[in-house]
Design a protein around this motif. Structure first.
Motif, PDB file in Angstrom:
ATOM      1  N   HIS A  46      33.522 -13.533 -50.263  1.00  0.00           N
ATOM      2  CA  HIS A  46      33.506 -15.008 -50.278  1.00  0.00           C
ATOM      3  C   HIS A  46      34.297 -15.508 -51.481  1.00  0.00           C
ATOM      4  O   HIS A  46      34.032 -15.120 -52.618  1.00  0.00           O
ATOM      5  CB  HIS A  46      32.070 -15.512 -50.346  1.00  0.00           C
ATOM      6  CG  HIS A  46      31.963 -17.009 -50.319  1.00  0.00           C
ATOM      7  ND1 HIS A  46      32.267 -17.754 -49.212  1.00  0.00           N
ATOM      8  CD2 HIS A  46      31.599 -17.897 -51.286  1.00  0.00           C
ATOM      9  CE1 HIS A  46      32.094 -19.039 -49.472  1.00  0.00           C
ATOM     10  NE2 HIS A  46      31.684 -19.151 -50.724  1.00  0.00           N
ATOM     11  N   ILE A  47      35.285 -16.375 -51.236  1.00  0.00           N
ATOM     12  CA  ILE A  47      36.138 -16.886 -52.306  1.00  0.00           C
ATOM     13  C   ILE A  47      36.166 -18.414 -52.246  1.00  0.00           C
ATOM     14  O   ILE A  47      35.899 -19.005 -51.199  1.00  0.00           O
ATOM     15  CB  ILE A  47      37.568 -16.323 -52.210  1.00  0.00           C
ATOM     16  CG1 ILE A  47      38.212 -16.695 -50.861  1.00  0.00           C
ATOM     17  CG2 ILE A  47      37.565 -14.817 -52.411  1.00  0.00           C
ATOM     18  CD1 ILE A  47      39.664 -16.238 -50.726  1.00  0.00           C
ATOM     19  N   PRO A  70      39.779 -14.618 -42.444  1.00  0.00           N
ATOM     20  CA  PRO A  70      38.642 -15.198 -43.159  1.00  0.00           C
ATOM     21  C   PRO A  70      37.400 -15.287 -42.269  1.00  0.00           C
ATOM     22  O   PRO A  70      37.257 -16.207 -41.480  1.00  0.00           O
ATOM     23  CB  PRO A  70      39.168 -16.600 -43.513  1.00  0.00           C
ATOM     24  CG  PRO A  70      40.095 -16.949 -42.382  1.00  0.00           C
ATOM     25  CD  PRO A  70      40.625 -15.658 -41.823  1.00  0.00           C
ATOM     26  N   THR A  94      38.489 -12.084 -46.162  1.00  0.00           N
ATOM     27  CA  THR A  94      37.627 -12.941 -46.969  1.00  0.00           C
ATOM     28  C   THR A  94      36.383 -13.288 -46.152  1.00  0.00           C
ATOM     29  O   THR A  94      36.382 -13.188 -44.932  1.00  0.00           O
ATOM     30  CB  THR A  94      38.341 -14.239 -47.389  1.00  0.00           C
ATOM     31  OG1 THR A  94      38.487 -15.094 -46.245  1.00  0.00           O
ATOM     32  CG2 THR A  94      39.708 -13.951 -47.976  1.00  0.00           C
ATOM     33  N   ARG A 113      38.113  -9.216 -50.210  1.00  0.00           N
ATOM     34  CA  ARG A 113      37.848 -10.146 -51.320  1.00  0.00           C
ATOM     35  C   ARG A 113      36.459 -10.765 -51.261  1.00  0.00           C
ATOM     36  O   ARG A 113      35.980 -11.327 -52.236  1.00  0.00           O
ATOM     37  CB  ARG A 113      38.897 -11.259 -51.332  1.00  0.00           C
ATOM     38  CG  ARG A 113      40.297 -10.794 -51.707  1.00  0.00           C
ATOM     39  CD  ARG A 113      41.208 -11.974 -51.962  1.00  0.00           C
ATOM     40  NE  ARG A 113      42.573 -11.557 -52.237  1.00  0.00           N
ATOM     41  CZ  ARG A 113      43.581 -12.405 -52.442  1.00  0.00           C
ATOM     42  NH1 ARG A 113      43.352 -13.725 -52.413  1.00  0.00           N
ATOM     43  NH2 ARG A 113      44.793 -11.948 -52.673  1.00  0.00           N
ATOM     44  N   GLU A 153      41.264 -20.821 -53.385  1.00  0.00           N
ATOM     45  CA  GLU A 153      41.829 -19.475 -53.357  1.00  0.00           C
ATOM     46  C   GLU A 153      42.194 -19.071 -51.929  1.00  0.00           C
ATOM     47  O   GLU A 153      43.232 -18.434 -51.694  1.00  0.00           O
ATOM     48  CB  GLU A 153      40.834 -18.482 -53.960  1.00  0.00           C
ATOM     49  CG  GLU A 153      41.397 -17.083 -54.142  1.00  0.00           C
ATOM     50  CD  GLU A 153      40.426 -16.131 -54.824  1.00  0.00           C
ATOM     51  OE1 GLU A 153      40.534 -14.912 -54.606  1.00  0.00           O
ATOM     52  OE2 GLU A 153      39.552 -16.629 -55.572  1.00  0.00           O
ATOM     53  N   LEU A 154      41.365 -19.451 -50.976  1.00  0.00           N
ATOM     54  CA  LEU A 154      41.680 -19.155 -49.583  1.00  0.00           C
ATOM     55  C   LEU A 154      42.932 -19.904 -49.142  1.00  0.00           C
ATOM     56  O   LEU A 154      43.805 -19.347 -48.462  1.00  0.00           O
ATOM     57  CB  LEU A 154      40.503 -19.525 -48.684  1.00  0.00           C
ATOM     58  CG  LEU A 154      40.729 -19.366 -47.175  1.00  0.00           C
ATOM     59  CD1 LEU A 154      41.134 -17.940 -46.822  1.00  0.00           C
ATOM     60  CD2 LEU A 154      39.478 -19.768 -46.404  1.00  0.00           C
TER      61      LEU A 154
END
Length: 345
Positions: A272-273, A213, A244, A270, A277-278
């Motif tokens: 930015h979530i 991430p 992410t 993916r 969700e991360l």
């Protein structure tokens, strides 16, 4: 210098009025420093320290991105969008200075690493890192020149300099000449650590999955994680990598590398979530991988460890200091070493 030693005695007879300058913070654009800021705001809202009154100066987009906080703290949206650095800097030296005087603030905490030339109250600054000195190649000439001028000036003009790790403290003292007594380590706070860590006993994904991430900036070195996936394929190991984070300056190169190595079926971008969700991706993963070559702190590693997720990080950074013996430290820039460690998990 500790505690309130820097505050004049006459101020201690009433609540101390503290402004917090968040005008530099564009949601989804500043990576872990947004997590740092939001976690501290939530902590202050929860604790409500006696004798302290906080006012947060934010961009309209930040207020929109975190509406839950707006109801819990005093929010003052600025009359600028933040998209232009020049306009934002001018607003700090005019609008923010006027707000500070009008509200009779005792001090303003500037969380973005610089302070305005014109100020309406005494200043405290947080310096998250000095990456622009360590890796100047990752910054445009204009951005580098701005930081080379304004960060040392902020350190000189502030009552206290706050940093997230001893790693950053050493760099601020050694490379920028800060007075050691004025540089204090204040690690970020994190929510729900004790509750989250008991939730995970093993990863649940059918195919072993790793999560990285991070914004796609050059120093994040996504190529190492992507290259490691190619090595795992070469060794006959089935695995997936989820990337992410908002697009950064290296985003196009990251996507081109995935295509060049024909890893579209193994690496998922993916972007930015939402936080939930991360968290779900981490809970289903084998581990978090973080090959970034430079980090002042490393909130992602703490958040992963709080959920019981193993972490692999590059050595020699502030994140390595945070992880210490709780994670696996690997040499930066070596996809084969990273692939070996990932395969072992």
């Amino acid at each position: 210098m500790t505690g309130d030693d820097w505050m004049p005695a006459r101020r201690r007879s009433r609540s101390v009025r503290i402004g917090v300058n968040l005008l530099w913070l564009r949601p989804g654009q500043v990576g872990g420093t947004e997590t740092y800021a939001v976690s501290h705001i939530r902590g202050l809202a929860d604790q409500r320290p006696e004798g302290l009154e906080f006012t947060f100066f934010v961009l309209p987009s930040f207020a929109e991105a975190h509406p839950d906080l707006a109801a819990r703290v005093e929010w003052v949206p600025a009359p600028v969008s933040g998209r232009s650095q020049g306009v934002r800097v001018a607003a700090e030296a005019s609008w923010l200075a006027a707000q500070s005087r009008r509200r009779a603030l005792d001090v303003v905490h500037h969380v973005g690493g610089t302070i305005p030339v014109v100020r309406g109250a005494r200043a405290i600054v947080t310096v998250h890192d000095v990456q622009y000195l360590e890796h100047p190649e990752y910054f445009s000439p204009a951005k580098r020149a701005f930081l080379c001028r304004r960060v040392p000036a902020a350190i000189k003009g502030s009552e206290l300099v706050l940093v997230p790790t001893e790693f950053t403290r050493r760099e601020v003292i050694d490379r920028l000449g800060a007075t050691p007594e004025r540089v204090l380590v204040v690690p970020p706070g994190f929510e729900g650590v004790t509750q989250a860590i008991s939730q995970r006993t093993h990863h649940d994904a059918e195919v072993p999955t790793f999560v990285y991430p991070a914004l796609t900036h050059p120093h994040k070195d996504h190529g190492v994680a992507i290259g490691a996936m190619a090595v795992l394929r070469e060794r006959g190991i089935d695995a997936r990598l989820i990337l992410t984070g908002s697009p950064g300056r290296a985003d196009q190169g990251v996507r081109e590398l995935i295509e060049e190595l024909d890893l579209g079926d193994r690496v998922e971008v993916r972007g930015h979530i939402p936080r939930v969700e991360l968290d779900a991706a981490l809970d289903e993963s084998v581990a978090l991988v973080y090959p970034s070559r430079y980090e002042g702190f490393g909130a992602a590693a703490v958040e992963a460890m709080s959920r019981g997720v193993p972490v692999l990080v590059a050595s020699g950074t502030g994140m390595a200091e945070v992880v210490a013996e709780a994670g696996m430290l690997l040499p930066p820039g070596d996809p084969r070493e990273w692939a070996t460690a990932m395969a072992a998990l």
